[in-house]
Scaffold this motif. Structure first.
Motif, PDB file in Angstrom:
ATOM      1  N   GLY A  80       0.838  -1.197   0.000  1.00 19.91           N
ATOM      2  CA  GLY A  80       0.000   0.000   0.000  1.00 19.91           C
ATOM      3  C   GLY A  80       0.876   1.252   0.000  1.00 19.91           C
ATOM      4  N   GLY A  81       1.152   1.779  -1.156  1.00 18.60           N
ATOM      5  CA  GLY A  81       1.966   2.991  -1.235  1.00 18.60           C
ATOM      6  C   GLY A  81       3.438   2.730  -0.997  1.00 18.60           C
ATOM      7  N   VAL A  82       3.852   1.467  -1.111  1.00 17.65           N
ATOM      8  CA  VAL A  82       5.250   1.114  -0.838  1.00 17.65           C
ATOM      9  C   VAL A  82       6.128   1.379  -2.056  1.00 17.65           C
ATOM     10  CG1 VAL A  82       6.808  -0.804  -0.274  1.00 17.65           C
ATOM     11  CG2 VAL A  82       4.595  -0.610   0.881  1.00 17.65           C
ATOM     12  N   HIS A  83       7.348   1.842  -1.792  1.00 19.41           N
ATOM     13  CA  HIS A  83       8.364   1.994  -2.844  1.00 19.41           C
ATOM     14  C   HIS A  83       9.722   1.721  -2.217  1.00 19.41           C
ATOM     15  CE1 HIS A  83       9.508   5.896  -1.110  1.00 19.41           C
ATOM     16  NE2 HIS A  83       8.223   6.192  -1.052  1.00 19.41           N
ATOM     17  N   PRO A  84      10.796   1.606  -2.999  1.00 23.00           N
ATOM     18  CA  PRO A  84      12.091   1.208  -2.428  1.00 23.00           C
ATOM     19  C   PRO A  84      12.547   2.068  -1.255  1.00 23.00           C
ATOM     20  CG  PRO A  84      12.173   1.003  -4.802  1.00 23.00           C
ATOM     21  CD  PRO A  84      10.848   1.646  -4.471  1.00 23.00           C
ATOM     22  N   GLY A  85      12.189   3.347  -1.253  1.00 25.99           N
ATOM     23  CA  GLY A  85      12.631   4.246  -0.175  1.00 25.99           C
ATOM     24  C   GLY A  85      11.980   3.949   1.161  1.00 25.99           C
ATOM     25  N   GLN A  99      16.602  -4.695  -4.852  1.00 22.81           N
ATOM     26  CA  GLN A  99      17.845  -4.129  -4.313  1.00 22.81           C
ATOM     27  C   GLN A  99      17.603  -3.496  -2.933  1.00 22.81           C
ATOM     28  OE1 GLN A  99      18.732  -1.517  -7.586  1.00 22.81           O
ATOM     29  NE2 GLN A  99      19.376  -3.202  -8.917  1.00 22.81           N
ATOM     30  N   ALA A 100      16.469  -2.844  -2.791  1.00 27.13           N
ATOM     31  CA  ALA A 100      16.157  -2.217  -1.492  1.00 27.13           C
ATOM     32  C   ALA A 100      15.989  -3.279  -0.412  1.00 27.13           C
ATOM     33  CB  ALA A 100      14.875  -1.388  -1.609  1.00 27.13           C
ATOM     34  N   GLY A 108      21.596  -4.821   6.087  1.00 29.21           N
ATOM     35  CA  GLY A 108      21.834  -3.738   7.051  1.00 29.21           C
ATOM     36  C   GLY A 108      22.624  -2.584   6.451  1.00 29.21           C
ATOM     37  N   ILE A 109      22.548  -2.475   5.129  1.00 25.03           N
ATOM     38  CA  ILE A 109      23.260  -1.384   4.448  1.00 25.03           C
ATOM     39  C   ILE A 109      22.250  -0.282   4.117  1.00 25.03           C
ATOM     40  CG2 ILE A 109      24.572  -0.742   2.376  1.00 25.03           C
ATOM     41  CD1 ILE A 109      25.422  -3.719   2.175  1.00 25.03           C
ATOM     42  N   PRO A 110      22.540   0.982   4.441  1.00 25.24           N
ATOM     43  CA  PRO A 110      21.593   2.051   4.101  1.00 25.24           C
ATOM     44  C   PRO A 110      21.298   2.057   2.601  1.00 25.24           C
ATOM     45  CG  PRO A 110      23.318   2.869   5.550  1.00 25.24           C
ATOM     46  CD  PRO A 110      23.739   1.493   5.139  1.00 25.24           C
ATOM     47  N   ALA A 111      20.041   2.256   2.245  1.00 20.63           N
ATOM     48  CA  ALA A 111      19.653   2.213   0.822  1.00 20.63           C
ATOM     49  C   ALA A 111      20.468   3.210   0.005  1.00 20.63           C
ATOM     50  CB  ALA A 111      18.159   2.506   0.696  1.00 20.63           C
ATOM     51  N   SER A 112      20.716   4.388   0.591  1.00 20.63           N
ATOM     52  CA  SER A 112      21.465   5.420  -0.160  1.00 20.63           C
ATOM     53  C   SER A 112      22.879   4.938  -0.476  1.00 20.63           C
ATOM     54  CB  SER A 112      21.517   6.714   0.655  1.00 20.63           C
ATOM     55  OG  SER A 112      22.051   6.413   1.957  1.00 20.63           O
ATOM     56  N   GLU A 113      23.437   4.159   0.426  1.00 18.27           N
ATOM     57  CA  GLU A 113      24.791   3.587   0.226  1.00 18.27           C
ATOM     58  C   GLU A 113      24.726   2.511  -0.862  1.00 18.27           C
ATOM     59  OE1 GLU A 113      27.306   4.898   1.763  1.00 18.27           O
ATOM     60  OE2 GLU A 113      28.708   3.541   0.728  1.00 18.27           O
ATOM     61  N   TYR A 114      23.768   1.613  -0.712  1.00 21.94           N
ATOM     62  CA  TYR A 114      23.615   0.487  -1.655  1.00 21.94           C
ATOM     63  C   TYR A 114      23.314   0.999  -3.068  1.00 21.94           C
ATOM     64  CZ  TYR A 114      22.561  -4.511  -2.505  1.00 21.94           C
ATOM     65  OH  TYR A 114      22.591  -5.820  -2.942  1.00 21.94           O
ATOM     66  N   ALA A 115      22.653   2.173  -3.110  1.00 20.21           N
ATOM     67  CA  ALA A 115      22.241   2.731  -4.411  1.00 20.21           C
ATOM     68  C   ALA A 115      23.440   3.186  -5.240  1.00 20.21           C
ATOM     69  CB  ALA A 115      21.286   3.899  -4.181  1.00 20.21           C
ATOM     70  N   LYS A 116      24.569   3.397  -4.559  1.00 17.26           N
ATOM     71  CA  LYS A 116      25.745   3.889  -5.300  1.00 17.26           C
ATOM     72  C   LYS A 116      26.174   2.870  -6.365  1.00 17.26           C
ATOM     73  CE  LYS A 116      27.413   6.884  -1.578  1.00 17.26           C
ATOM     74  NZ  LYS A 116      28.234   6.886  -0.344  1.00 17.26           N
ATOM     75  N   ASP A 117      25.912   1.577  -6.047  1.00 18.53           N
ATOM     76  CA  ASP A 117      26.275   0.530  -7.025  1.00 18.53           C
ATOM     77  C   ASP A 117      25.047  -0.103  -7.681  1.00 18.53           C
ATOM     78  OD1 ASP A 117      28.611  -0.515  -4.503  1.00 18.53           O
ATOM     79  OD2 ASP A 117      28.898   0.882  -6.189  1.00 18.53           O
ATOM     80  N   ARG A 128      21.899   1.151  -9.853  1.00 19.93           N
ATOM     81  CA  ARG A 128      21.281   2.296 -10.564  1.00 19.93           C
ATOM     82  C   ARG A 128      19.758   2.331 -10.415  1.00 19.93           C
ATOM     83  NH1 ARG A 128      20.297   2.149 -16.700  1.00 19.93           N
ATOM     84  NH2 ARG A 128      19.786   4.295 -17.279  1.00 19.93           N
ATOM     85  N   GLU A 129      19.136   1.163 -10.493  1.00 17.55           N
ATOM     86  CA  GLU A 129      17.667   1.128 -10.452  1.00 17.55           C
ATOM     87  C   GLU A 129      17.157   1.615  -9.098  1.00 17.55           C
ATOM     88  OE1 GLU A 129      19.379  -1.594 -13.351  1.00 17.55           O
ATOM     89  OE2 GLU A 129      19.636  -1.405 -11.156  1.00 17.55           O
ATOM     90  N   LEU A 130      17.882   1.235  -8.036  1.00 16.78           N
ATOM     91  CA  LEU A 130      17.499   1.706  -6.699  1.00 16.78           C
ATOM     92  C   LEU A 130      17.749   3.211  -6.594  1.00 16.78           C
ATOM     93  CD1 LEU A 130      16.654   1.354  -3.753  1.00 16.78           C
ATOM     94  CD2 LEU A 130      18.977   0.567  -3.253  1.00 16.78           C
ATOM     95  N   ALA A 131      18.882   3.658  -7.124  1.00 19.98           N
ATOM     96  CA  ALA A 131      19.226   5.091  -7.061  1.00 19.98           C
ATOM     97  C   ALA A 131      18.123   5.921  -7.731  1.00 19.98           C
ATOM     98  CB  ALA A 131      20.564   5.320  -7.737  1.00 19.98           C
ATOM     99  N   MET A 132      17.652   5.448  -8.878  1.00 15.92           N
ATOM    100  CA  MET A 132      16.619   6.210  -9.600  1.00 15.92           C
ATOM    101  C   MET A 132      15.308   6.234  -8.815  1.00 15.92           C
ATOM    102  SD  MET A 132      17.265   5.091 -13.558  1.00 15.92           S
ATOM    103  CE  MET A 132      16.156   6.329 -14.233  1.00 15.92           C
ATOM    104  N   ALA A 133      14.994   5.120  -8.157  1.00 10.44           N
ATOM    105  CA  ALA A 133      13.751   5.060  -7.359  1.00 10.44           C
ATOM    106  C   ALA A 133      13.840   6.001  -6.165  1.00 10.44           C
ATOM    107  CB  ALA A 133      13.493   3.633  -6.894  1.00 10.44           C
ATOM    108  N   LEU A 134      15.005   6.036  -5.527  1.00 13.74           N
ATOM    109  CA  LEU A 134      15.179   6.937  -4.375  1.00 13.74           C
ATOM    110  C   LEU A 134      15.116   8.394  -4.832  1.00 13.74           C
ATOM    111  CD1 LEU A 134      18.051   5.136  -2.406  1.00 13.74           C
ATOM    112  CD2 LEU A 134      15.578   4.966  -2.046  1.00 13.74           C
ATOM    113  N   ASP A 135      15.705   8.672  -6.006  1.00 12.45           N
ATOM    114  CA  ASP A 135      15.638  10.052  -6.533  1.00 12.45           C
ATOM    115  C   ASP A 135      14.184  10.456  -6.777  1.00 12.45           C
ATOM    116  OD1 ASP A 135      18.337  10.315  -6.483  1.00 12.45           O
ATOM    117  OD2 ASP A 135      18.661   9.939  -8.630  1.00 12.45           O
ATOM    118  N   LEU A 136      13.412   9.497  -7.293  1.00 15.35           N
ATOM    119  CA  LEU A 136      12.017   9.817  -7.672  1.00 15.35           C
ATOM    120  C   LEU A 136      11.106   9.919  -6.446  1.00 15.35           C
ATOM    121  CD1 LEU A 136       9.801  10.179  -9.812  1.00 15.35           C
ATOM    122  CD2 LEU A 136       9.632   7.664  -9.937  1.00 15.35           C
ATOM    123  N   TRP A 137      11.226   8.985  -5.517  1.00 12.29           N
ATOM    124  CA  TRP A 137      10.238   8.900  -4.426  1.00 12.29           C
ATOM    125  C   TRP A 137      10.818   9.220  -3.049  1.00 12.29           C
ATOM    126  CZ3 TRP A 137       9.588   3.953  -7.449  1.00 12.29           C
ATOM    127  CH2 TRP A 137       8.601   4.091  -8.430  1.00 12.29           C
TER     128      TRP A 137
END
Ligand code: CAP
Ligand code: MG
Length: 411
Positions: A338-343, A380-381, A388-397, A399-408
């Motif tokens: 319900g309204g969930v996204h990688p972030g 990836q999230a 136990g790795i912060p999503a923002s850290e994991y997103a560095k490697d 791309r798909e997670l990085a784009m989702a975090l940028d968007l949402w």
């Protein structure tokens, strides 16, 4: 006319012989009066004294108000008030959550919790597969299951649905499902959809990816088992039932039917009609306990205060009701959706732990690079949260997670 008092404050009964209910009561009357109105209406009384009630009946079957603390009332119903042997949720609900909601004596009343004695629990079989069974079929022993809901919720053809499922699986998801309003419409006949989706799942399996898609079989009570058997024969690996609109009996009929050999994903659409108001209706907790009793393998319990649906709090008891060892049943896979996204995944895992199914509809189909990338972002999230790795850290490697975090964004 003899007076019968339902008040037994400070005298809790033997929990092995009583169904114990907690009600939140709002009233202008003295709380004792309001509590007695509930006990009378739901057991041996009515709005006025009656000549036909005697102490033989009253002492045996009368409900007992054993505690009033603030606006919380504890009412205990003798096990003999309930059907014997059959395991009947309809009759249970008529007692613990029936006429009382309409009583003029109460401005509001909410059933917050219920506990059942062994004699009633034993009448039910619980999940046929449960959380462990899902994990075994998905070859996913520890990580959260991660899924999607095919979006738009209606409108895709069987082939488009199957393509969506394949892309989602190729992107690393373990589960997908029909949405709650999709069953057997002209634009997507259930047989064509089931066959096409089964081909996608077989193709994914040949590529070493194990995935389930829940086909929604929510239909009228006299047809639901027959439809589920057909859907299973067309290759469905999981079925879905909207438990509030179909009924607890429908879930139970499917779970207890030996011919149904696939797990049941239980959706709870319409629950908001009575779970949302904190002062009137039925909390999700009693519903979760009943779904486990009748045999749901996975159940939507909300997003623990994180997603788009209001109402759920971080710890409203539903996780324990799904996963606890205090009842004689397999565990139910809690579904957070319900309204969930990688972030939001990290926060959900922080609140729910890892024995959970996290799923996103818009959070996958809304990814700028499409469904497969959306699935990869969610997967990836989940991996990041599990490690136990912060999503923002994991997103560095990733791309798909990085784009989702940028968007949402992320919580
Ligand atoms: C989620 C969903 C589910 C909700 C139901 C929807 O889609 O498919 O039905 O999760 O709520 O239709 O909203 P999104 P709950 O991921 O696009 O929000 O799980 O609280 O019963
Ligand atoms: Mg939905």
């Amino acid at each position: 006319m003899e007076n019968f008092s339902y008040l037994h404050l400070g005298e809790p009964e033997d929990p092995d012989r009583y169904v114990v209910c907690k009600y939140r009561v709002t009233t202008d009357l003295p709380m004792e009066k309001a509590a007695e109105a509930i006990a009378a209406e739901q057991s041996t009384g009515t709005w006025t004294g009656i000549s036909t009630l005697d102490h033989t009946v009253f002492d045996h079957l009368g409900a007992r108000i054993t505690s009033i603390e603030g606006d919380m009332v504890t009412a205990e119903f003798p096990a003999d008030d309930f059907s014997i042997e059959v395991g009947s949720v309809p009759q249970i609900l008529s007692v613990i959550s029936g006429n009382l909601f309409g009583l003029g004596a109460l401005k509001g009343v909410r059933l917050e919790d219920v506990t059942f004695p062994k004699s009633i629990l034993e009448q039910f079989k619980g999940p046929k597969f449960g959380a462990a069974g899902l994990r075994e079929q998905l070859r996913r022993p520890e990580k959260p299951l991660v899924g999607t809901i095919v979006k738009p919720k209606i409108g895709l053809s069987p082939q488009k649905t199957a393509e969506y499922v394949y892309e989602a699986g190729a992107g690393g998801l373990t589960n997908s499902k029909d949405d709650e309003t999709l069953v057997d419409q002209t634009f997507c006949p259930i047989e064509d959809r089931t066959v096409a989706v089964a081909e996608s799942l077989d193709r994914l399996e040949s590529e070493g990816k194990y995935m389930m898609h829940a086909i929604n079989v929510s239909t009228r009570g006299d047809k639901i088992v027959e439809l589920a058997e057909k859907v299973q024969g067309w290759g469905a690996r999981e079925i879905m039932v909207d438990v509030i609109t179909c009924g607890f009996g429908a879930v139970q009929a499917l779970a207890e039917d030996p011919s149904i050999k696939v797990p049941i994903h239980v959706h709870r659409t319409m629950h908001g009609a009575f779970t949302k108001d904190p002062f009137h209706g039925v909390a999700m907790l009693p519903l979760t306990k009943l779904v486990r009793m009748v045999g749901g393998d996975a159940l939507h319990i909300g997003t623990l205060g994180v997603g788009k649906m209001t109402g759920a709090k971080a710890d409203d008891g539903n996780l324990q009701a799904c996963l606890g060892d205090d009842v004689p049943y397999r565990k139910v896979m809690p579904v957070c959706s319900g309204g969930v996204h990688p972030g939001l995944v990290a926060e959900i895992v922080k609140r729910a732990g890892t024995n959970v199914q996290i799923q996103a509809g818009g959070g996958v189909a809304g990814h700028p690079l499409g469904v497969r990338a959306g699935a990869m972002g969610m997967s990836q999230a989940v991996d990041a949260a599990f490690l136990g790795i912060p999503a923002s850290e994991y997103a560095k490697d990733h791309r798909e997670l990085a784009m989702a975090l940028d968007l949402w964004g992320s919580k």
